[in-house]
Design an enzyme around this catalytic site. Structure first.
Site, PDB file in Angstrom:
ATOM      1  N   HIS A 370       0.829  -1.204   0.000  1.00 25.49           N
ATOM      2  CA  HIS A 370       0.000   0.000   0.000  1.00 25.49           C
ATOM      3  C   HIS A 370       0.869   1.260   0.000  1.00 25.49           C
ATOM      4  O   HIS A 370       0.691   2.154  -0.826  1.00 25.49           O
ATOM      5  CB  HIS A 370      -0.925  -0.028   1.223  1.00 25.49           C
ATOM      6  CG  HIS A 370      -1.758   1.194   1.400  1.00 25.49           C
ATOM      7  ND1 HIS A 370      -3.079   1.260   0.986  1.00 25.49           N
ATOM      8  CD2 HIS A 370      -1.488   2.403   1.942  1.00 25.49           C
ATOM      9  CE1 HIS A 370      -3.562   2.444   1.264  1.00 25.49           C
ATOM     10  NE2 HIS A 370      -2.626   3.174   1.856  1.00 25.49           N
ATOM     11  N   GLU A 371       1.805   1.316   0.931  1.00 26.97           N
ATOM     12  CA  GLU A 371       2.631   2.537   1.025  1.00 26.97           C
ATOM     13  C   GLU A 371       3.503   2.678  -0.214  1.00 26.97           C
ATOM     14  O   GLU A 371       3.704   3.782  -0.722  1.00 26.97           O
ATOM     15  CB  GLU A 371       3.480   2.538   2.296  1.00 26.97           C
ATOM     16  CG  GLU A 371       2.710   2.304   3.599  1.00 26.97           C
ATOM     17  CD  GLU A 371       1.502   3.198   3.794  1.00 26.97           C
ATOM     18  OE1 GLU A 371       1.433   4.286   3.184  1.00 26.97           O
ATOM     19  OE2 GLU A 371       0.580   2.806   4.559  1.00 26.97           O
TER      20      GLU A 371
HETATM   21  N1  BES Z   1      -1.292   7.895   4.500  1.00 25.79           N
HETATM   22  C1  BES Z   1      -1.663   6.848   5.365  1.00 25.79           C
HETATM   23  C2  BES Z   1      -1.137   6.974   6.747  1.00 25.79           C
HETATM   24  C3  BES Z   1      -1.656   8.127   7.562  1.00 25.79           C
HETATM   25  C4  BES Z   1      -2.967   8.372   7.676  1.00 25.79           C
HETATM   26  C5  BES Z   1      -0.807   8.921   8.247  1.00 25.79           C
HETATM   27  C6  BES Z   1      -3.418   9.426   8.448  1.00 25.79           C
HETATM   28  C7  BES Z   1      -1.258   9.970   8.995  1.00 25.79           C
HETATM   29  C8  BES Z   1      -2.576  10.235   9.105  1.00 25.79           C
HETATM   30  C9  BES Z   1      -1.196   5.498   4.849  1.00 25.79           C
HETATM   31  O1  BES Z   1      -1.004   5.422   3.491  1.00 25.79           O
HETATM   32  C10 BES Z   1      -2.284   4.524   5.180  1.00 25.79           C
HETATM   33  O2  BES Z   1      -3.330   4.630   4.641  1.00 25.79           O
HETATM   34  N2  BES Z   1      -2.000   3.604   6.083  1.00 25.79           N
HETATM   35  C11 BES Z   1      -2.961   2.665   6.588  1.00 25.79           C
HETATM   36  C12 BES Z   1      -2.650   1.263   6.154  1.00 25.79           C
HETATM   37  C13 BES Z   1      -3.127   0.947   4.774  1.00 25.79           C
HETATM   38  C14 BES Z   1      -2.727  -0.446   4.378  1.00 25.79           C
HETATM   39  C15 BES Z   1      -4.606   1.112   4.596  1.00 25.79           C
HETATM   40  C16 BES Z   1      -2.883   2.758   8.081  1.00 25.79           C
HETATM   41  O3  BES Z   1      -1.933   3.369   8.569  1.00 25.79           O
HETATM   42  O4  BES Z   1      -3.742   2.234   8.747  1.00 25.79           O
HETATM   43 ZN    ZN Z   2      -2.695   5.101   2.353  1.00 22.93          ZN
END
Ligand code: BES
Ligand code: ZN
Length: 948
Positions: A370-371
């Site tokens: 995902h990242e």
């Molecule tokens: N961009 C997000 C992480 C994030 C979200 C950082 C809100 C700060 C504030 C990242 O890409 C993301 O969506 N991470 C998910 C996991 C993903 C597999 C759905 C998460 O951190 O839960």
């Molecule tokens: Zn994300």
């Protein structure tokens, strides 16, 4: 979720503190400086300062105004969007990292935005909790009359058309427990800037539509922080006097500030050389604390698989010389896609067979992918504003779902994703926090990283892929990448690409982004044997949600098959629509539509919404026989599972009524027989059998009741489990034995599926709690083959009064007490156990040395598991669970408002319960609202009570 020992890095430093200044103490108190209407008006910030209190001499603290008045926090609206008044052409940052603080110097090359309509002689820069040292424009130090400190930032006055802005601030990472901005985790420095954390690092137009290339220099003590990382490619590095050193990083790709990252620490790495499809060499590294260096391989393998997959499926290659991942223990989320420097919650990197479950391994693969995928869907093309969050998150979740489907079992992946969507997103969409995939307002953006933006957002992309078909969808994606590379765009821009690539009119489809609520499809049918005609009518309706009513008809992809009495797909003919493998993709676009099938030889059993072709609820008057027929024969694996779930759901809901009426709980023979068939089927996919045997969750079931009856649901589910185990014990034991893994632990779809089925069978057997089944559970625990089997057994042991309970928990603690991620599992099984004394035990565990309120993984593992995974006891009729939750939210809010607000959502659907519980929950929300709550917590509480 988990992290290692919550090192809080708050060692006392005998030296004079670098950031020895008053900290903004106020939380709830807000002032309205009357931004609305001003050009480039910023959203309200949390911390407030008055212009006159600040002089531009070094070290002069930003102090608080005294003339504050209580006010509700400001709502930010999409309709207020204005392009930025200025663009940043280049950013240079220098970080001087010290134990007692950090000095951040910034230099920005700025010009007026040609797209900005108004005058641009003023510029607003966000900044929070910054200790201002000095400001300069074109090298000239600013005087008090050259700028104004305002709520949440600073306004420069009397500016030329282009200029250089520089500044210096002091910040206090060692005091940062909110884990947003620059903070300390264990012995390292790290950052988290999404969504609005960069403004806690330096003055900046901290909004995603301002994109710039960054150059970063980091200086720190060599011995404590040998590794210094930031975004982009590495530049110069070297020694400095007094045991210090520096490193420089250049990121040539213009990016918004939320993608900035910095890490400094004593880290080890594993490394892999990767060559992209076109031959560009990339050096991949995963950095972790020294003791974890042997738990990174699965994450690295996952990364390489994700990079190949994105090349093959989307033609997307990586674009820098290095790709770095760092694992940290204190992290609010799962992981973050900072350009070239992803920062991960260690839970989603570290794994070995002894310490991680299959579920953990799958989580790592999915999150790493995902990242990584964000590099194109999020970073190269980003969001214009935070209302567009699903543009990157929904799309990237769709991409990671497809990746995981290709790596493992596609059918199982789809079922798991839909289970999650129905359990959490449908609930959110039916409650007081319901919002569209593209919200139109928010108080705190951190509250909008929701299952709606993520999971429903992914379904919205999936529907477009289905409507267009694979070729046109790929053309649409290619066009999106080509048209918008380097831009900050909107969900309209995305749909416009799909429309252009397919030549289709998707205007009705856009409603999926703009309206909240789960559409409901009312399906009815009639068969005319004489004319051999079958008529199917579908009525669509979207329920009212907060602030939205009378919604228009959507464009809904509705996949359908018709089964004959032998279970085969009938030949389907509808003018203009081509059947594929017995399925038709119908398109619903009006409130009511009827489809007439001709030449239908017998009354069919309809298989509706195959593959879950849209995130909707389908209402059709199934007979039990029809459901059994679909469950046995449907060519669509998803619908076989779904028919089984519907049948189980019906049986359970009937049992709840019986439970209420005080009559006996009996489970129909037909269901037992169907379950026997699944248990004894040795040819099918094990994981699918496990899915079929897994009972629908309490949350999902509750939605089918006028008033949620937790005790009734619990009793009914247990009755089904027990009845099945009782009737099929011999088969279950036999099959359990057959599925025993021979050989070493392997993480592939087949082995994961076998373990899942075996552990599902064990859970049925455990409900008998006789000496034989108790021994099976204890035996599996003692055998300790791998963490998946160990945890499956331990969670059964932790329930109720198993004779081995205390010993097993103590043994586990003794073995894993120093491993934070594993201890989180130990906290979790105890907090979710069905025992009368569980709340008492959770309280006691909060005193455990491995627990800390400052570590989000710990909070989720213990408090989160109790409030979200233990409905029976969380909803105790005396209100003890609700009081506990509010106590924890109030304690946590000053430490970490994001995590506090997330916890509080466990009560959001309070109106679904009986009056007694409603009153008890309302009381706790009110208590929270009377506190000095953060914006984050305020928004959840106020919206839950519908007073926001
Ligand atoms: N961009 C997000 C992480 C994030 C979200 C950082 C809100 C700060 C504030 C990242 O890409 C993301 O969506 N991470 C998910 C996991 C993903 C597999 C759905 C998460 O951190 O839960
Ligand atoms: Zn994300």
């Amino acid at each position: 979720m988990v992290a290692t020992a919550p090192g809080d890095g708050q060692r006392e430093n005998p030296d004079r503190k670098m950031t020895d200044r008053p900290r903004p103490p106020l939380r709830r108190t807000r002032i309205d400086h009357g931004f609305a209407g001003e050009k480039a008006a910023p959203p309200a910030g949390q911390n407030v300062s008055c212009a006159n209190d600040v002089l531009n001499s070094p070290g002069n603290p930003v102090t608080q105004c005294t003339d504050m008045k209580e006010a509700a926090p400001r709502t930010i609206r999409l309709s207020d969007y204005q392009p930025p008044s200025h663009l940043v052409q280049k950013v240079r940052l220098t970080f001087d990292l010290r134990e007692d603080g950090a000095r951040v110097s910034s230099w920005l090359q700025v010009r007026k935005n040609p797209a900005f309509a108004g005058e641009a002689d003023q510029w607003f820069l966000y900044g929070e909790e910054l200790d201002l040292q000095w400001l300069a424009v074109d090298g000239r130090r600013l005087q008090a009359s050259d700028y104004r400190l305002e709520e949440g930032g600073l306004r420069l006055l009397d500016l030329p058309q282009t200029f250089e802005f520089s500044s210096e601030v002091l910040i206090a990472p060692h005091e940062n427990t909110a884990l947003e901005g620059l903070y300390r985790s264990g012995g390292m420095f790290c950052t988290q800037c999404e969504a609005e954390g960069f403004r806690k690092i330096t003055w900046y137009p901290d909004r995603p539509d301002v994109m710039a290339p960054f150059e970063v220099r980091i200086e720190a003590e060599q011995a404590r922080y040998p590794v210094l990382l930031s975004n982009g490619n590495p530049g110069a590095s070297g020694d400095l006097p007094q045991g210090r050193h520096f490193a420089e990083w250049h990121d040539p790709f213009p990016k918004p500030s939320y993608l900035f990252a910095l890490v400094a620490g004593d880290l080890r790495f594993i490394e892999r050389d990767y060559s992209t499809a076109s031959g560009r060499p990339v050096r991949l590294r995963i950095y972790v604390e020294p003791e974890n260096i042997d738990r990174c391989d699965y994450a690295m393998d996952s990364l390489v698989r994700a990079m190949r997959w994105d090349e093959e499926k989307y033609g997307r290659e990586y674009d820098l010389d290095v790709f770095n991942i760092v694992a940290v223990n204190d992290f609010n989320m799962g992981a973050m896609e900072n350009k070239g420097l992803n920062v991960f919650n260690s839970k989603f990197i570290l794994a070995s067979a002894a310490t991680a479950t299959d579920h953990d391994f799958q989580g790592i693969e999915g999150v790493v992918a995902h990242e990584y995928f964000h590099n194109w869907t999020g970073n190269r093309i980003t969001c214009r504003d935070w209302f567009q969050l699903s543009l990157k998150e929904g799309l990237t979740v769709y991409r990671d779902q497809e990746f995981s489907a290709d790596m493992g079992s596609r059918g199982v992946k789809r079922i798991d994703d839909v289970r999650l969507l129905r359990a959490h997103q449908f609930a959110e969409d039916a409650g007081p926090m319901a919002h569209p995939v593209r919200p139109d307002s928010y108080i705190e953006i951190n509250n909008f990283y929701t299952v709606t933006v993520y999971e429903k957002g992914a379904e919205v992309v999936r529907m477009q892929a289905r409507l267009l078909g694979p070729e046109a969808f790929r053309r649409g994606m290619d066009l999106y990448f080509e048209r918008h590379d380097g831009q900050a765009v909107t969900t309209e821009d995305f749909v416009a690409c799909m429309q252009a690539a397919s030549g289709r009119d998707l205007s009705r489809f856009r409603h999926w982004y703009d309206y909240a609520g789960t559409p409901q499809l009312q399906v009815s049918d009639a068969y005319d044997g004489d004319r051999r005609e079958y008529r199917l009518s579908v009525r669509q309706a979207v329920p009212d949600t907060p602030g939205q009513s009378d919604k228009p008809a959507y464009l809904i992809p509705f996949a359908l098959g018709l089964l004959d009495s032998r279970g085969a797909d009938m030949d389907l003919k509808l003018p203009g629509i081509e059947a594929r493998e017995g399925s038709l993709m119908l398109e619903l676009r009006a409130t009511e539509q009827t489809f007439l099938f001709e030449g239908v030889a017998e009354k069919p059993v309809p298989s509706l919404l195959r593959g879950f072709s849209a995130p909707v609820k389908v209402d059709y008057a199934w007979s039990d026989e029809q459901l059994l027929h679909l469950m046995a024969f449907d060519s669509d694996g998803f619908n076989r599972w779904d028919a089984g779930q519907t049948l189980l759901q019906r049986v359970i809901l009937r049992l709840v009524d019986a439970f209420r009426a005080g009559s006996g709980l009996s489970v129909p023979h037909s269901l037992i027989d169907a379950i026997r068939t699944i248990v004894c089927d040795r040819d099918g996919e094990s994981a699918l059998a496990a899915e079929l045997l897994t009972l629908p969750g309490m949350g999902y079931l509750g939605d089918f009741m006028p008033v949620v009856d937790i005790e009734g649901l619990h009793a009914a589910r247990e009755a089904v489990r027990h009845a099945v185990a009782d009737a099929l014990k011999a088969d279950l034991v036999q099959r359990y034995g057959e599925l025993q893994d021979e050989g070493p632990y392997q993480v592939d779809a087949e082995h994961i599926g076998r373990r899942r089925l075996r552990n599902t069978l064990l859970a049925y057997l455990a409900s008998l709690a006789d000496s034989e089944t108790d021994q099976l559970v204890a035996g599996q625990y003692a055998a300790g083959h791998n963490m998946t089997d160990v945890m499956a057994a331990l969670s059964l042991l932790a329930e109720g009064e198993h004779p081995q309970r205390a010993q097993a928990l103590a043994g586990f603690e003794a073995r894993w007490g120093r491993d934070a991620l594993v201890m989180d599992k130990w906290f979790g099984v105890q907090a979710s156990a069905n025992r009368a004394s569980v709340l008492h035990e959770v309280h006691a565990l909060m005193q455990h040395p491995a627990f800390s309120l400052k570590n989000p993984n710990k909070v989720r593992a213990l408090i989160g598991a109790f409030v979200n995974a233990n409905p029976l006891h969380f909803h105790a009729a005396d209100g003890s669970g609700y009081r506990f939750l509010a106590d924890q939210v109030l304690a946590l809010d000053p430490v970490n408002p994001q995590i506090a607000a997330r916890l509080l959502r466990a009560m959001a659907r309070w109106r679904r319960f009986d009056e007694g519980r409603q009153g008890l929950m309302r009381e706790q929300f009110e208590r929270v609202l009377q506190s000095e709550a953060s914006k984050d917590v305020y928004e959840v509480a106020a919206k839950s009570l519908e007073t926001a």
